[in-house]
Design a protein around this motif. Structure first.
Motif, PDB file in Angstrom:
ATOM      1  N   SER A  15      46.980  30.148  38.388  1.00  0.00           N
ATOM      2  CA  SER A  15      45.614  30.824  38.355  1.00  0.00           C
ATOM      3  C   SER A  15      45.961  32.137  39.047  1.00  0.00           C
ATOM      4  O   SER A  15      46.954  32.325  39.808  1.00  0.00           O
ATOM      5  CB  SER A  15      44.772  29.981  39.035  1.00  0.00           C
ATOM      6  N   SER A  16      45.208  33.239  38.514  1.00  0.00           N
ATOM      7  CA  SER A  16      45.185  34.400  39.156  1.00  0.00           C
ATOM      8  C   SER A  16      46.352  35.223  39.256  1.00  0.00           C
ATOM      9  O   SER A  16      46.604  36.017  40.185  1.00  0.00           O
ATOM     10  CB  SER A  16      44.552  34.443  40.615  1.00  0.00           C
ATOM     11  N   PHE A  17      47.095  35.249  38.083  1.00  0.00           N
ATOM     12  CA  PHE A  17      48.180  36.199  38.070  1.00  0.00           C
ATOM     13  C   PHE A  17      47.667  37.394  37.397  1.00  0.00           C
ATOM     14  O   PHE A  17      47.322  37.383  36.402  1.00  0.00           O
ATOM     15  CB  PHE A  17      49.271  35.521  37.025  1.00  0.00           C
ATOM     16  N   GLU A  18      48.182  38.551  38.092  1.00  0.00           N
ATOM     17  CA  GLU A  18      47.807  39.890  37.495  1.00  0.00           C
ATOM     18  C   GLU A  18      49.079  40.644  36.876  1.00  0.00           C
ATOM     19  O   GLU A  18      50.076  40.535  37.767  1.00  0.00           O
ATOM     20  CB  GLU A  18      47.411  40.668  38.954  1.00  0.00           C
ATOM     21  N   PHE A  19      48.780  41.446  35.870  1.00  0.00           N
ATOM     22  CA  PHE A  19      49.852  42.193  35.353  1.00  0.00           C
ATOM     23  C   PHE A  19      49.169  43.020  34.478  1.00  0.00           C
ATOM     24  O   PHE A  19      47.934  43.047  34.013  1.00  0.00           O
ATOM     25  CB  PHE A  19      50.646  41.213  34.609  1.00  0.00           C
ATOM     26  N   PRO A  20      50.121  44.095  34.095  1.00  0.00           N
ATOM     27  CA  PRO A  20      49.543  45.291  33.215  1.00  0.00           C
ATOM     28  C   PRO A  20      49.717  44.800  31.754  1.00  0.00           C
ATOM     29  O   PRO A  20      50.712  44.203  31.598  1.00  0.00           O
ATOM     30  CB  PRO A  20      49.951  46.712  33.873  1.00  0.00           C
ATOM     31  N   LEU A  21      48.823  45.342  30.854  1.00  0.00           N
ATOM     32  CA  LEU A  21      49.224  45.526  29.456  1.00  0.00           C
ATOM     33  C   LEU A  21      49.033  46.847  28.961  1.00  0.00           C
ATOM     34  O   LEU A  21      48.292  47.559  29.451  1.00  0.00           O
ATOM     35  CB  LEU A  21      48.150  44.340  28.596  1.00  0.00           C
ATOM     36  N   ASP A  54      40.006  41.309  31.950  1.00  0.00           N
ATOM     37  CA  ASP A  54      40.142  42.879  32.358  1.00  0.00           C
ATOM     38  C   ASP A  54      39.692  42.996  33.545  1.00  0.00           C
ATOM     39  O   ASP A  54      38.369  43.030  33.999  1.00  0.00           O
ATOM     40  CB  ASP A  54      39.635  43.451  31.171  1.00  0.00           C
ATOM     41  N   ILE A  55      40.718  43.454  34.507  1.00  0.00           N
ATOM     42  CA  ILE A  55      40.277  43.587  35.825  1.00  0.00           C
ATOM     43  C   ILE A  55      40.855  45.093  36.296  1.00  0.00           C
ATOM     44  O   ILE A  55      40.967  45.513  37.323  1.00  0.00           O
ATOM     45  CB  ILE A  55      40.944  42.795  36.836  1.00  0.00           C
ATOM     46  N   THR A  56      40.721  46.053  35.070  1.00  0.00           N
ATOM     47  CA  THR A  56      41.053  47.467  35.212  1.00  0.00           C
ATOM     48  C   THR A  56      40.275  48.407  36.124  1.00  0.00           C
ATOM     49  O   THR A  56      40.516  48.993  36.958  1.00  0.00           O
ATOM     50  CB  THR A  56      41.272  48.096  33.780  1.00  0.00           C
ATOM     51  N   ASP A  57      38.925  47.839  36.100  1.00  0.00           N
ATOM     52  CA  ASP A  57      38.001  48.747  36.927  1.00  0.00           C
ATOM     53  C   ASP A  57      38.108  48.385  38.381  1.00  0.00           C
ATOM     54  O   ASP A  57      38.067  48.986  39.098  1.00  0.00           O
ATOM     55  CB  ASP A  57      36.269  48.462  36.357  1.00  0.00           C
ATOM     56  N   ARG A  58      38.106  46.954  38.495  1.00  0.00           N
ATOM     57  CA  ARG A  58      38.517  46.374  39.861  1.00  0.00           C
ATOM     58  C   ARG A  58      39.652  46.873  40.552  1.00  0.00           C
ATOM     59  O   ARG A  58      39.650  47.395  41.750  1.00  0.00           O
ATOM     60  CB  ARG A  58      38.503  44.875  39.869  1.00  0.00           C
ATOM     61  N   LYS A  59      40.556  47.145  40.005  1.00  0.00           N
ATOM     62  CA  LYS A  59      42.079  47.403  40.507  1.00  0.00           C
ATOM     63  C   LYS A  59      41.927  49.079  40.660  1.00  0.00           C
ATOM     64  O   LYS A  59      42.368  49.464  41.771  1.00  0.00           O
ATOM     65  CB  LYS A  59      43.230  47.455  39.229  1.00  0.00           C
ATOM     66  N   LYS A  60      41.342  49.833  39.795  1.00  0.00           N
ATOM     67  CA  LYS A  60      40.721  51.182  40.066  1.00  0.00           C
ATOM     68  C   LYS A  60      40.060  51.313  41.430  1.00  0.00           C
ATOM     69  O   LYS A  60      40.171  52.219  42.261  1.00  0.00           O
ATOM     70  CB  LYS A  60      40.127  52.096  39.019  1.00  0.00           C
ATOM     71  N   ALA A  61      38.885  50.575  41.734  1.00  0.00           N
ATOM     72  CA  ALA A  61      37.951  50.520  42.954  1.00  0.00           C
ATOM     73  C   ALA A  61      38.928  50.223  44.080  1.00  0.00           C
ATOM     74  O   ALA A  61      38.742  50.665  45.006  1.00  0.00           O
ATOM     75  CB  ALA A  61      37.045  49.610  42.596  1.00  0.00           C
ATOM     76  N   GLU A  62      39.758  49.250  43.793  1.00  0.00           N
ATOM     77  CA  GLU A  62      40.629  48.860  45.076  1.00  0.00           C
ATOM     78  C   GLU A  62      41.674  49.855  45.156  1.00  0.00           C
ATOM     79  O   GLU A  62      41.559  50.202  46.650  1.00  0.00           O
ATOM     80  CB  GLU A  62      41.448  47.771  44.677  1.00  0.00           C
TER      81      GLU A  62
END
Length: 134
Positions: A15-21, A54-62
């Protein structure tokens, strides 16, 4: 990603593995993946079920939050005034370069120490403690 999928094929959830596409147009999308084994009626593993978000917005905010925190850290460290902070117990948790210069104690030397007990002169200990307690 291969390791996450291999783990699921071995019966281990991830669970909760982050990676880019990368999108068809070459954009980058950050994904949070949860992977679990897919089993048949007998419990044998037949594949993997992956659920992505999709956590793109969250990653940008971080990233923006980290940038602001670094800017604030730089502002505090380079201020031409001593800046210190204490936690709820009165222990030092912030000590900028000007405070170190004026007081002669490095940040490492003061962190976690009681501000009033260790750094306030005896005649002001009670008054400062009262101000900090309010």
């Amino acid at each position: 990603v291969a390791e996450v999928l291999d783990n699921a094929l071995q019966g281990r959830d991830t669970s909760s593995f982050e990676f880019p596409l990368f999108t068809k147009k070459g954009g980058r999308v950050e994904v949070l993946l949860n992977a679990t084994p897919r089993r048949d009626a007998n419990g044998a593993i037949t594949g993997v079920v992956g659920v992505g978000q999709d956590i793109t917005d969250r990653k940008k905010a971080e990233g923006e939050l980290n940038r602001v925190a670094q800017d604030l850290r730089l502002l505090i460290d380079t201020a031409n005034a001593p800046i210190f902070g204490i936690d709820k117990d009165g222990r030092v948790n912030e000590w900028n370069l000007k405070a170190a210069e004026i007081m002669g104690y490095t940040s490492d030397e003061v962190m976690g120490r009681d501000l009033v007990a260790d750094f306030i002169t005896p005649e002001y200990k009670v008054a400062v403690a009262e101000v900090l307690d309010n």
